[in-house]
Write a protein that holds these residues in place. Structure first.
Motif, PDB file in Angstrom:
ATOM      1  N   ASP A 299       0.333  20.483   8.649  1.00 40.46           N
ATOM      2  CA  ASP A 299       0.124  20.312   7.207  1.00 40.46           C
ATOM      3  C   ASP A 299      -0.284  18.884   6.878  1.00 40.46           C
ATOM      4  O   ASP A 299      -1.198  18.649   6.074  1.00 40.46           O
ATOM      5  CB  ASP A 299       1.405  20.671   6.441  1.00 40.46           C
ATOM      6  CG  ASP A 299       1.706  22.159   6.466  1.00 40.46           C
ATOM      7  OD1 ASP A 299       0.788  22.939   6.807  1.00 40.46           O
ATOM      8  OD2 ASP A 299       2.849  22.544   6.152  1.00 40.46           O
ATOM      9  N   LYS A 300       0.398  17.916   7.494  1.00 34.15           N
ATOM     10  CA  LYS A 300       0.072  16.514   7.225  1.00 34.15           C
ATOM     11  C   LYS A 300      -1.318  16.162   7.740  1.00 34.15           C
ATOM     12  O   LYS A 300      -2.051  15.387   7.107  1.00 34.15           O
ATOM     13  CB  LYS A 300       1.113  15.602   7.868  1.00 34.15           C
ATOM     14  CG  LYS A 300       2.446  15.572   7.137  1.00 34.15           C
ATOM     15  CD  LYS A 300       3.324  14.444   7.640  1.00 34.15           C
ATOM     16  CE  LYS A 300       4.578  14.304   6.792  1.00 34.15           C
ATOM     17  NZ  LYS A 300       5.393  13.125   7.203  1.00 34.15           N
ATOM     18  N   ALA A 301      -1.682  16.747   8.886  1.00 33.10           N
ATOM     19  CA  ALA A 301      -3.027  16.489   9.423  1.00 33.10           C
ATOM     20  C   ALA A 301      -4.080  17.044   8.482  1.00 33.10           C
ATOM     21  O   ALA A 301      -5.128  16.419   8.263  1.00 33.10           O
ATOM     22  CB  ALA A 301      -3.155  17.112  10.808  1.00 33.10           C
ATOM     23  N   SER A 302      -3.808  18.217   7.904  1.00 37.37           N
ATOM     24  CA  SER A 302      -4.747  18.802   6.940  1.00 37.37           C
ATOM     25  C   SER A 302      -4.866  17.937   5.697  1.00 37.37           C
ATOM     26  O   SER A 302      -5.956  17.730   5.154  1.00 37.37           O
ATOM     27  CB  SER A 302      -4.293  20.212   6.554  1.00 37.37           C
ATOM     28  OG  SER A 302      -4.342  21.075   7.657  1.00 37.37           O
ATOM     29  N   GLU A 303      -3.716  17.408   5.227  1.00 39.18           N
ATOM     30  CA  GLU A 303      -3.754  16.517   4.070  1.00 39.18           C
ATOM     31  C   GLU A 303      -4.535  15.247   4.391  1.00 39.18           C
ATOM     32  O   GLU A 303      -5.322  14.759   3.567  1.00 39.18           O
ATOM     33  CB  GLU A 303      -2.323  16.159   3.652  1.00 39.18           C
ATOM     34  CG  GLU A 303      -1.522  17.339   3.115  1.00 39.18           C
ATOM     35  CD  GLU A 303      -0.068  16.980   2.882  1.00 39.18           C
ATOM     36  OE1 GLU A 303       0.295  15.800   3.108  1.00 39.18           O
ATOM     37  OE2 GLU A 303       0.705  17.874   2.488  1.00 39.18           O
ATOM     38  N   LYS A 304      -4.313  14.718   5.603  1.00 39.50           N
ATOM     39  CA  LYS A 304      -4.993  13.489   6.006  1.00 39.50           C
ATOM     40  C   LYS A 304      -6.494  13.690   6.107  1.00 39.50           C
ATOM     41  O   LYS A 304      -7.283  12.871   5.607  1.00 39.50           O
ATOM     42  CB  LYS A 304      -4.434  13.024   7.356  1.00 39.50           C
ATOM     43  CG  LYS A 304      -5.033  11.724   7.874  1.00 39.50           C
ATOM     44  CD  LYS A 304      -4.674  10.548   6.994  1.00 39.50           C
ATOM     45  CE  LYS A 304      -5.197   9.243   7.586  1.00 39.50           C
ATOM     46  NZ  LYS A 304      -4.916   8.076   6.707  1.00 39.50           N
ATOM     47  N   VAL A 305      -6.906  14.794   6.729  1.00 37.57           N
ATOM     48  CA  VAL A 305      -8.340  15.037   6.877  1.00 37.57           C
ATOM     49  C   VAL A 305      -8.985  15.260   5.512  1.00 37.57           C
ATOM     50  O   VAL A 305     -10.135  14.856   5.284  1.00 37.57           O
ATOM     51  CB  VAL A 305      -8.602  16.226   7.831  1.00 37.57           C
ATOM     52  CG1 VAL A 305      -8.252  17.554   7.175  1.00 37.57           C
ATOM     53  CG2 VAL A 305     -10.061  16.256   8.277  1.00 37.57           C
ATOM     54  N   ASN A 306      -8.269  15.849   4.595  1.00 41.98           N
ATOM     55  CA  ASN A 306      -8.812  16.055   3.256  1.00 41.98           C
ATOM     56  C   ASN A 306      -8.971  14.724   2.523  1.00 41.98           C
ATOM     57  O   ASN A 306      -9.982  14.488   1.835  1.00 41.98           O
ATOM     58  CB  ASN A 306      -7.892  16.981   2.455  1.00 41.98           C
ATOM     59  CG  ASN A 306      -8.495  17.362   1.121  1.00 41.98           C
ATOM     60  OD1 ASN A 306      -9.592  17.905   1.047  1.00 41.98           O
ATOM     61  ND2 ASN A 306      -7.775  17.045   0.049  1.00 41.98           N
ATOM     62  N   GLU A 307      -7.980  13.823   2.678  1.00 38.09           N
ATOM     63  CA  GLU A 307      -8.085  12.494   2.064  1.00 38.09           C
ATOM     64  C   GLU A 307      -9.291  11.743   2.598  1.00 38.09           C
ATOM     65  O   GLU A 307     -10.065  11.143   1.831  1.00 38.09           O
ATOM     66  CB  GLU A 307      -6.809  11.687   2.339  1.00 38.09           C
ATOM     67  CG  GLU A 307      -5.572  12.200   1.633  1.00 38.09           C
ATOM     68  CD  GLU A 307      -4.319  11.438   2.058  1.00 38.09           C
ATOM     69  OE1 GLU A 307      -4.471  10.454   2.825  1.00 38.09           O
ATOM     70  OE2 GLU A 307      -3.216  11.832   1.650  1.00 38.09           O
ATOM     71  N   VAL A 308      -9.431  11.776   3.928  1.00 43.04           N
ATOM     72  CA  VAL A 308     -10.557  11.083   4.550  1.00 43.04           C
ATOM     73  C   VAL A 308     -11.880  11.682   4.074  1.00 43.04           C
ATOM     74  O   VAL A 308     -12.829  10.954   3.744  1.00 43.04           O
ATOM     75  CB  VAL A 308     -10.450  11.156   6.087  1.00 43.04           C
ATOM     76  CG1 VAL A 308     -11.730  10.647   6.749  1.00 43.04           C
ATOM     77  CG2 VAL A 308      -9.244  10.361   6.568  1.00 43.04           C
TER      78      VAL A 308
END
Length: 436
Positions: A299-308
């Protein structure tokens, strides 16, 4: 395509986060109550293997059921129908037949039944009970092919009937059906024995309620032990609703008594007794912590990739060159040309999003991000739009495209409502009581 997997090592999840998730979502880690059973199974298929029949019994069955092996005689006939007030023609036709003239030709020429007359008076196979009594009596009295009846008077007129084809009654010999009778007789005997044993099994299971040993003796079988059983999703025969209901009944589960006899089907009956029980429980945190951690990391990786992805999109739309930043996250722009709305090799999610973007214009970049099913984020930039040729589309294709567009529009509409809606989730206990 910016991959979420590339960010897995850039995020961390603490033990406290894992514990918090477990506390809030403990229902996800609750096991169903389950039990194992001792059971005795009565099956017609097992009884058949023990059935013995003599030749005398088989022959008796054959005689009692002889109608099943008999084919009744069949007659095919033709007729000439003449009007009741035309006795002259009746006499004329009768005389011509006596003189040897062709019956079919006379039917075509003189019969008032125009439907059969075109086929030489043919009525096909004569079924008992279909014709008027006078006609049937005369027709069934004919016994040899080519035989012609006397003139028969009915309410419809005068008939002259010819028997065109005759098949006598046949009876299949016992020797030809002995193997078939053996199977059927064994099935019948096994079914009768099944009903007898079922009654006896029910009696013994009730009178000896603490175990199934005597019940097993009744069916000349053994006490079997099941795998773990829950209220749903079991293998046969424990997928039967009546059987599951009995298994989890007060009598079996709490009083530790034999069940009543349970009819799983017309050919299978079961009696059960509880062997071991496991109550529903929540898995301890230590057994599911790795599973929770992996989910939170994803979930955090998905949030991070979306931010980037959003940061890169903002820079790209502002006119900055983001080639180096894309390379840094393991991504590059990939050019695709002549992408059709349907049937493209490009991911359908990307194509659908691209066709919602405005046409690019000078000084304006038409770009957006797209969330893919695998958690990755794609950055999409529409460089040019080529108008389609409507004249090249068939009516069938046009109808298909319209349907696809309507579905896409509906999905987009529902998605926009979800994004804009203020959704409140409640547990069942928080819902208002029904007004009845």
């Amino acid at each position: 395509d910016i991959k979420a997997a590339d960010f897995l090592n850039e995020v961390a999840v603490t033990d406290d986060e894992v514990a918090d998730y477990y506390d809030v979502n403990s229902g996800q880690f609750t096991t169903q109550e389950q039990l194992s059973l001792e059971y005795v199974e009565l099956k017609v298929a097992d009884i058949i293997e023990t059935v013995e029949t003599t030749d005398a019994e088989l022959e008796e069955y054959y005689q009692l059921n002889i109608a099943n092996y008999r084919t009744d005689e069949k007659r095919r006939g033709s007729h000439i129908l003449l009007e009741l007030d035309d006795t002259a023609t009746v006499t004329e036709v009768a005389e011509k037949l006596a003189a040897g003239e062709d019956f079919a030709e006379l039917a075509k020429t003189h019969s008032a039944d125009t439907f059969s007359a075109t086929n030489g008076g043919d009525l096909e196979w004569l079924e008992p009970g279909v014709m008027v009594p006078e006609f049937e009596t005369a027709a069934m009295a004919l016994e040899s092919e080519g035989q012609v009846s006397d003139v028969v008077k009915t309410e419809f007129g005068f008939h002259i009937i010819k028997l065109t084809e005759f098949k006598p009654q046949t009876i299949t010999p016992y020797s030809d059906v002995k193997a078939e009778i053996l199977v059927q007789a064994a099935q019948n005997a096994a079914q009768n024995k099944f009903f007898e044993l079922k009654e006896e099994l029910a009696r013994v299971a009730y009178e000896m309620p603490d175990n199934l040993d005597e019940a097993a003796e009744i069916v000349s079988g053994s006490v079997q032990t099941s795998d773990w059983i829950t209220r749903t999703g079991n293998a046969a025969p424990f997928n039967d609703a009546a059987l599951v209901s009995a298994v989890f009944s007060e009598q079996v589960l709490n009083e530790n008594l034999n069940s009543e006899i349970i009819e799983v089907s017309d050919n299978i009956a079961v009696v059960v007794h509880i062997n071991e029980y496991k109550a529903a429980e929540t898995k301890p945190l230590e057994t599911v912590s790795a599973e929770i951690k992996a989910s939170l990391v994803a979930d955090k990786a998905s949030e991070k990739v979306n931010e980037v992805a959003q940061e890169l999109l903002a820079k790209y739309v502002a006119g900055e060159n983001i080639t180096e930043q894309l390379t840094a996250v393991g991504a590059t722009f990939e050019a695709k040309t002549d992408i059709a709305r349907f049937g493209s090799e490009v991911d359908g999610t990307i194509v659908r999003k691209a066709f919602t973007l405005p046409h690019p214009s000078e000084g304006v970049i038409s770009a957006t991000t797209v969330s893919l099913a695998n958690g990755d984020i794609a950055l999409v930039d529409v460089k040019a739009v080529k108008q389609g040729d409507a004249t090249a589309v068939t009516p069938q294709q046009s109808e298909q495209f319209a349907g696809q567009l309507a579905r896409s529009a509906y999905v987009a509409y529902v998605g926009s409502l979800s994004e804009e809606a203020d959704i409140t989730r409640r547990t069942l206990s928080q819902l208002p009581s029904a007004p009845y």
